[in-house]
Design a protein around this motif. Structure first.
Motif, PDB file in Angstrom:
ATOM      1  N   ASP A 148      29.152  31.476  23.710  1.00  0.00           N
ATOM      2  CA  ASP A 148      28.355  32.956  23.979  1.00  0.00           C
ATOM      3  C   ASP A 148      28.469  33.536  22.495  1.00  0.00           C
TER       4      ASP A 148
ATOM      5  N   ALA B 286      28.640  31.437  32.977  1.00  0.00           N
ATOM      6  CA  ALA B 286      29.063  32.250  31.683  1.00  0.00           C
ATOM      7  C   ALA B 286      30.253  32.303  31.373  1.00  0.00           C
ATOM      8  N   ALA B 287      31.253  31.702  32.365  1.00  0.00           N
ATOM      9  CA  ALA B 287      32.803  31.533  32.165  1.00  0.00           C
ATOM     10  C   ALA B 287      32.876  30.284  31.228  1.00  0.00           C
TER      11      ALA B 287
ATOM     12  N   THR C 152      26.885  28.534  39.677  1.00  0.00           N
ATOM     13  CA  THR C 152      26.440  30.233  39.725  1.00  0.00           C
ATOM     14  C   THR C 152      26.528  30.751  38.355  1.00  0.00           C
ATOM     15  N   PRO C 153      25.995  31.772  38.142  1.00  0.00           N
ATOM     16  CA  PRO C 153      26.038  32.253  36.839  1.00  0.00           C
ATOM     17  C   PRO C 153      27.268  32.722  36.371  1.00  0.00           C
ATOM     18  N   GLU C 154      28.200  33.202  37.294  1.00  0.00           N
ATOM     19  CA  GLU C 154      29.353  33.656  36.834  1.00  0.00           C
ATOM     20  C   GLU C 154      30.148  32.311  36.162  1.00  0.00           C
ATOM     21  N   THR C 155      30.123  31.359  36.971  1.00  0.00           N
ATOM     22  CA  THR C 155      30.740  30.038  36.516  1.00  0.00           C
ATOM     23  C   THR C 155      29.874  29.474  35.091  1.00  0.00           C
TER      24      THR C 155
END
Length: 314
Positions: free
Chosen positions: A58, A49-50, A44-47
């Motif tokens: 980042d 990004a983390a 997922t995008p959240e995973t």
């Protein structure tokens, strides 16, 4: 001499910085994302990004470069994306294979090329000269990985004299050296072919100099004129070529280590490239570049040892 060394060291420091910028920029433009490669397409995008934040991906590029450069200065090369261990430890472990392999290949190349080149130069146009020319042409034409495969088929599988691959570790020094012999020959043969040509041409040129003819006129034998007067004065081009060949030996180790399944720097770089472990790749490249820079500095110092004229000029 101290000023000369200081200037050379400053020049190599600038070279190191330029190489680090080039390597970092190349890693930045390589397509793909290490975080995506680790998590797969279902992340997922959240995973994603983390994980990017955890890996420091980042941050702006200039900040990541400065962090990496500071880590290089302090010996902290970061954590491998694939293995999850410090990159510095991985590299030190693999250098214990690659450096002895390269050193053994250099010794073999010198041991083959110098006697062959000097013997060929003693009688230009003779049988030894023709044999040296044939060896040089064949050695230059054949790639080192093909020589490695041929050595495996003939020496390892056919005759059973040496192992076909693998590395038992330095806890068994005899077995470790036997495991490095065939890959070292595979690396050394093409380089010794080039070095044979350079040695032969350099010695022939010096043999035609006035001081050699004077030595011969004073009664020196051909052998004494060759080894006492010609060979020492012909070493500068040979040392120059030998310094350049270190780079080719390190580059050739990438293929040869994979042919012989040696756990060295070349195999580490190959595996990191396949797994998109960019932090390992860029640190391996920088270690290779540092080795080449140090070797070139050593070659500069060696010039002043073998040629007193360069020492006085420095």
């Amino acid at each position: 001499m101290l000023r000369h060394l200081t200037r050379r060291a400053a020049g190599f420091a600038v070279t190191f910085l330029l190489i680090s910028v080039l390597v970092f920029c190349m890693m930045e433009i390589v397509p793909g994302d290490p975080a995506s490669a680790m998590l797969g397409t279902s992340a997922t995008p959240e995973t994603l990004a983390a994980l990017r934040a955890q890996m420091g991906l980042d941050a702006p590029a200039i900040l990541r470069y400065l962090r990496w450069l500071g880590g290089l200065a302090s010996g902290n090369m970061g954590i491998s994306y694939t293995y999850g261990v410090p990159v510095g430890g991985l590299i030190l472990e693999r250098l214990a294979v690659t450096l002895p392999l390269t050193g053994l290949a250099v010794l073999l190349a010198i041991g083959i090329a110098l006697p062959l080149g000097v013997t060929a130069a003693a009688r230009p146009g003779g049988v030894a000269d023709g044999a040296a020319a044939l060896y040089a042409q064949a050695g230059i034409a054949v790639p080192n990985f093909w020589i490695g495969l041929l050595l495996i088929m003939v020496v390892a599988l056919g005759l059973g004299w040496l192992p076909a691959g693998g590395f038992p570790g330095w806890s068994e020094p005899g077995a470790a050296l036997r495991a490095l012999l065939l890959p070292a020959f595979a690396l050394a043969i093409p380089q010794s072919a080039v070095l044979t040509r350079v040695t032969r041409a350099s010695v022939v040129e010096v043999m035609n100099e006035d001081f050699v003819r004077t030595a011969r006129a004073k009664g020196a034998s051909v052998s004494r004129a060759l080894w006492r007067h010609a060979v020492p004065n012909a070493l500068v081009p040979v040392i120059t070529m030998l310094g350049l060949q270190i780079s080719f030996l390190i580059g050739g180790a990438v293929l040869v280590e994979n042919v012989f399944t040696l756990p060295g720097m070349g195999r580490l770089a190959w595996q990191a490239l396949a797994q998109r472990d960019l932090i390992v790749i860029q640190n391996v490249v920088m270690v290779f570049a540092t080795i080449v820079i140090v070797v070139n500095l050593a070659v500069d110092l060696l010039y002043t040892v073998v040629d007193p004229r360069l020492r006085r000029r420095a």
